[in-house]
Scaffold this motif. Structure first.
Motif, short mmCIF file in Angstrom:
data_model
loop_
_atom_site.label_atom_id
_atom_site.label_comp_id
_atom_site.label_asym_id
_atom_site.label_seq_id
_atom_site.Cartn_x
_atom_site.Cartn_y
_atom_site.Cartn_z
N ILE A 104 38.47 51.11 31.21
CA ILE A 104 39.44 50.26 30.52
C ILE A 104 40.56 49.84 31.46
O ILE A 104 40.87 50.53 32.43
CB ILE A 104 40.04 50.96 29.28
CG1 ILE A 104 40.82 52.21 29.70
CG2 ILE A 104 38.96 51.30 28.28
CD1 ILE A 104 41.60 52.83 28.56
N CYS A 105 41.14 48.69 31.15
CA CYS A 105 42.27 48.16 31.91
C CYS A 105 43.53 48.90 31.49
O CYS A 105 43.82 49.03 30.29
CB CYS A 105 42.41 46.67 31.66
SG CYS A 105 43.89 45.95 32.42
N ILE A 106 44.31 49.38 32.45
CA ILE A 106 45.50 50.15 32.14
C ILE A 106 46.62 49.28 31.58
O ILE A 106 47.56 49.77 30.96
CB ILE A 106 46.00 50.89 33.41
CG1 ILE A 106 46.94 52.04 33.03
CG2 ILE A 106 46.65 49.92 34.39
CD1 ILE A 106 47.30 52.95 34.18
N VAL A 107 46.51 47.95 31.74
CA VAL A 107 47.54 47.03 31.25
C VAL A 107 47.26 46.58 29.82
O VAL A 107 48.08 46.76 28.92
CB VAL A 107 47.67 45.81 32.18
CG1 VAL A 107 48.72 44.83 31.63
CG2 VAL A 107 48.05 46.25 33.59
N CYS A 108 46.07 45.99 29.59
CA CYS A 108 45.76 45.44 28.26
C CYS A 108 44.92 46.39 27.42
O CYS A 108 44.67 46.13 26.24
CB CYS A 108 45.05 44.10 28.39
SG CYS A 108 43.39 44.20 29.12
N HIS A 109 44.44 47.48 28.03
CA HIS A 109 43.62 48.49 27.36
C HIS A 109 42.29 47.93 26.86
O HIS A 109 41.65 48.51 25.98
CB HIS A 109 44.37 49.13 26.18
CG HIS A 109 45.68 49.72 26.57
ND1 HIS A 109 45.79 50.83 27.37
CD2 HIS A 109 46.96 49.32 26.29
CE1 HIS A 109 47.07 51.11 27.56
NE2 HIS A 109 47.81 50.22 26.93
N GLY A 110 41.88 46.80 27.44
CA GLY A 110 40.59 46.23 27.07
C GLY A 110 39.47 46.85 27.87
O GLY A 110 39.65 47.29 29.00
N LYS A 111 38.30 46.91 27.25
CA LYS A 111 37.12 47.44 27.93
C LYS A 111 36.47 46.33 28.74
O LYS A 111 36.14 45.27 28.20
CB LYS A 111 36.13 48.02 26.92
CG LYS A 111 34.86 48.57 27.58
CD LYS A 111 33.87 49.06 26.54
CE LYS A 111 32.57 49.52 27.21
NZ LYS A 111 31.56 49.95 26.23
N VAL A 141 45.54 40.99 36.41
CA VAL A 141 46.01 40.85 37.78
C VAL A 141 46.63 39.47 37.98
O VAL A 141 47.70 39.32 38.58
CB VAL A 141 44.85 41.06 38.78
CG1 VAL A 141 45.26 40.61 40.19
CG2 VAL A 141 44.45 42.53 38.82
N GLU A 142 45.97 38.43 37.47
CA GLU A 142 46.49 37.07 37.59
C GLU A 142 47.81 36.93 36.86
O GLU A 142 48.75 36.27 37.36
CB GLU A 142 45.46 36.07 37.06
CG GLU A 142 44.20 36.00 37.90
CD GLU A 142 43.14 35.10 37.29
OE1 GLU A 142 43.36 34.63 36.15
OE2 GLU A 142 42.10 34.87 37.94
N ARG A 190 56.17 44.62 38.45
CA ARG A 190 56.37 46.06 38.36
C ARG A 190 55.19 46.78 39.01
O ARG A 190 54.08 46.27 39.06
CB ARG A 190 56.50 46.50 36.90
CG ARG A 190 55.30 46.15 36.02
CD ARG A 190 55.64 46.37 34.55
NE ARG A 190 54.54 46.00 33.67
CZ ARG A 190 53.65 46.86 33.20
NH1 ARG A 190 53.71 48.13 33.53
NH2 ARG A 190 52.69 46.45 32.38
N GLU A 191 55.50 47.95 39.52
CA GLU A 191 54.46 48.74 40.16
C GLU A 191 53.56 49.37 39.11
O GLU A 191 54.03 49.89 38.10
CB GLU A 191 55.10 49.84 41.02
CG GLU A 191 55.88 49.33 42.22
CD GLU A 191 54.98 48.70 43.26
OE1 GLU A 191 53.80 49.09 43.33
OE2 GLU A 191 55.46 47.83 44.00
N ILE A 192 52.26 49.30 39.35
CA ILE A 192 51.29 49.91 38.44
C ILE A 192 50.45 50.88 39.25
O ILE A 192 49.92 50.52 40.31
CB ILE A 192 50.39 48.85 37.78
CG1 ILE A 192 51.25 47.91 36.93
CG2 ILE A 192 49.31 49.50 36.93
CD1 ILE A 192 50.47 46.78 36.30
#
Length: 203
Positions: free
Chosen positions: A61-68, A91-92, A101-103
């Motif tokens: 999963i994406c740590i930003v949008c939580h999408g699979k 990312v875009e 912000r740092e991720i």
């Protein structure tokens, strides 16, 4: 001390990927699976993470949008353990924001240096893809590998009747045990200028 950047050089159909600690020989079909953007971030299709990682990554999963992520989606691993990724769309979006912000992976917070972290991720991906470490290798104009192959500091590399860039030659010297068994030609990296001819040296 600044961590040395990853360097990729090509000889014939083989890619030589030099990381801080390792050297990998990568065939074209495997090299195309792994990409790096202009900032050096490693990305690959999610299905390849599932195929190479040692743990269950069916739900990456994406740590930003939580999408699979779908199998064909490009994802950017956040750490060498691949706990989380960032999807291409996020990312875009992050690149367009002015207050960036740092991720980072919450489980691997100690890896703050971007360059060092991305190099570790690339090395981890290649290590997981690699199925063998060669003890010796002869490099000639027809040298090819079928799968990702690792060379160690103890690997003996024999150069014979081959034309290589100075960058590749000196990187091989720093990562392996090089022996010249026949004449080789060195040329300046990224140019066609011939700079040296090393005469025959027999073992």
């Amino acid at each position: 001390m600044e961590t040395r950047a990853t360097e990729t050089l090509k000889l014939g159909n083989t890619f030589f990927v030099f990381t801080h600690q390792s050297l990998f020989l990568v065939p074209p079909n495997e090299y195309e699976r792994i990409q790096q953007d202009e900032d050096g971030y490693v990305c690959l299709e999610r299905k390849y993470i599932t195929g190479i990682a040692s743990r269950n990554t069916e739900r990456v999963i994406c740590i930003v949008c939580h999408g699979k992520a779908a199998p064909e989606d490009l994802v950017f691993p956040l750490c060498r353990q691949m706990h989380f990724v960032i999807c291409e769309e996020c990312v875009e979006d992050l690149q367009e924001k002015t207050n960036k912000r740092e991720i980072f992976c919450p489980y691997c917070k100690e890896e703050q240096d971007k360059k060092a972290s991305q190099e570790k991720i690339l090395s981890a991906v290649l290590s997981l893809m690699s199925h063998q470490t060669l003890h010796s290798l002869e490099i000639n104009p027809n040298t090819e590998v079928e799968t990702v192959t690792r060379l160690s500091q103890e690997t003996k590399v024999f150069l014979s009747n081959v034309c290589v860039s100075d960058a590749l030659f000196f990187n091989l010297l720093s990562k392996t045990v090089v022996e010249i068994t026949n004449r080789i030609t060195l040329f300046a990296h990224e140019t066609t200028l011939l700079i040296a001819v090393v005469r025959s040296l027999m073992r």
